[in-house]
Design an enzyme around this catalytic site. Structure first.
Site, mmCIF file in Angstrom:
data_model
loop_
_atom_site.group_PDB
_atom_site.id
_atom_site.type_symbol
_atom_site.label_atom_id
_atom_site.label_comp_id
_atom_site.label_asym_id
_atom_site.label_seq_id
_atom_site.Cartn_x
_atom_site.Cartn_y
_atom_site.Cartn_z
ATOM 1 N N ASN A 105 0.105 -0.245 -13.695
ATOM 2 C CA ASN A 105 -0.040 0.939 -12.846
ATOM 3 C C ASN A 105 1.155 1.005 -11.906
ATOM 4 O O ASN A 105 1.527 -0.002 -11.297
ATOM 5 C CB ASN A 105 -1.339 0.859 -12.037
ATOM 6 N N HIS A 143 2.552 -6.032 -11.270
ATOM 7 C CA HIS A 143 1.636 -6.865 -12.045
ATOM 8 C C HIS A 143 1.294 -6.198 -13.357
ATOM 9 O O HIS A 143 1.245 -4.979 -13.455
ATOM 10 C CB HIS A 143 0.358 -7.184 -11.251
ATOM 11 N N ASP A 163 -8.382 -11.500 -12.509
ATOM 12 C CA ASP A 163 -8.643 -10.395 -11.591
ATOM 13 C C ASP A 163 -9.982 -10.646 -10.895
ATOM 14 O O ASP A 163 -10.969 -11.020 -11.537
ATOM 15 C CB ASP A 163 -8.672 -9.066 -12.359
ATOM 16 N N HIS A 216 -1.634 -6.000 -16.087
ATOM 17 C CA HIS A 216 -3.040 -6.294 -16.398
ATOM 18 C C HIS A 216 -3.117 -6.684 -17.869
ATOM 19 O O HIS A 216 -2.536 -6.018 -18.723
ATOM 20 C CB HIS A 216 -3.910 -5.051 -16.202
ATOM 21 N N VAL A 243 -2.214 -2.637 -5.418
ATOM 22 C CA VAL A 243 -1.476 -3.788 -4.869
ATOM 23 C C VAL A 243 0.000 -3.614 -5.221
ATOM 24 O O VAL A 243 0.353 -3.541 -6.415
ATOM 25 C CB VAL A 243 -2.011 -5.124 -5.423
#
Ligand code: 5GP
Ligand code: ZN
Length: 112
Positions: free
Chosen positions: A86, A99, A30, A101, A95
């Site tokens: 998220n 994805h 990140d 994290h 974004v």
């Protein structure tokens, strides 16, 4: 998805610090890490969010999740790690390419 930041990273159009890749996924650091270790794992196919995941993605999603513990160990996270997805604006997604994290190490944030 020509206007998708993570598709651009997949295409090599935007640089990223890649730590792992295979035929289904890409994992990179990140750019604005929220903990000592902060990786983003993305599918090679554009899936906007968890809301758009369907049966056709079963193999990809299972594969990605199973890679996370291996990636965490490779990053030196022996005691565990946190995984966050998220979803949508209300979930804090910024974004819009699915994805996961992977966070750990010192400075691991709490939930806010
Ligand atoms: P989200 O809030 O959508 O779940 O997470 C998006 C993540 O992408 C954020 O943690 C943010 O720091 C990261 N990010 C945003 N722009 C870039 C970029 O250009 N490169 C990388 N490697 N990460 C980014
Ligand atoms: Zn994309």
């Amino acid at each position: 998805m020509s206007d998708c930041l993570f598709c651009k990273i997949l295409a090599g159009e935007i640089p990223a610090d890649i730590v792992y890749e295979d035929d289904k996924m890409l994992v990179f650091k990140d750019l604005y890490p929220k903990a000592e270790v902060h990786l983003l794992a993305i599918p090679r196919v554009h899936i906007t969010s968890l809301n758009e995941v369907s049966d056709e993605h079963d193999e990809i999603i299972a594969h990605m999740i199973k890679q996370l513990p291996k990636l965490a160990k490779e990053q030196g996270l022996k005691d565990g790690f946190r995984t966050i997805i998220n979803t949508g604006k209300g979930g804090g997604q910024v974004v819009f390419h699915l994805h996961m994290h992977l966070l750990g190490g010192s400075n691991l944030p709490g939930f806010q």
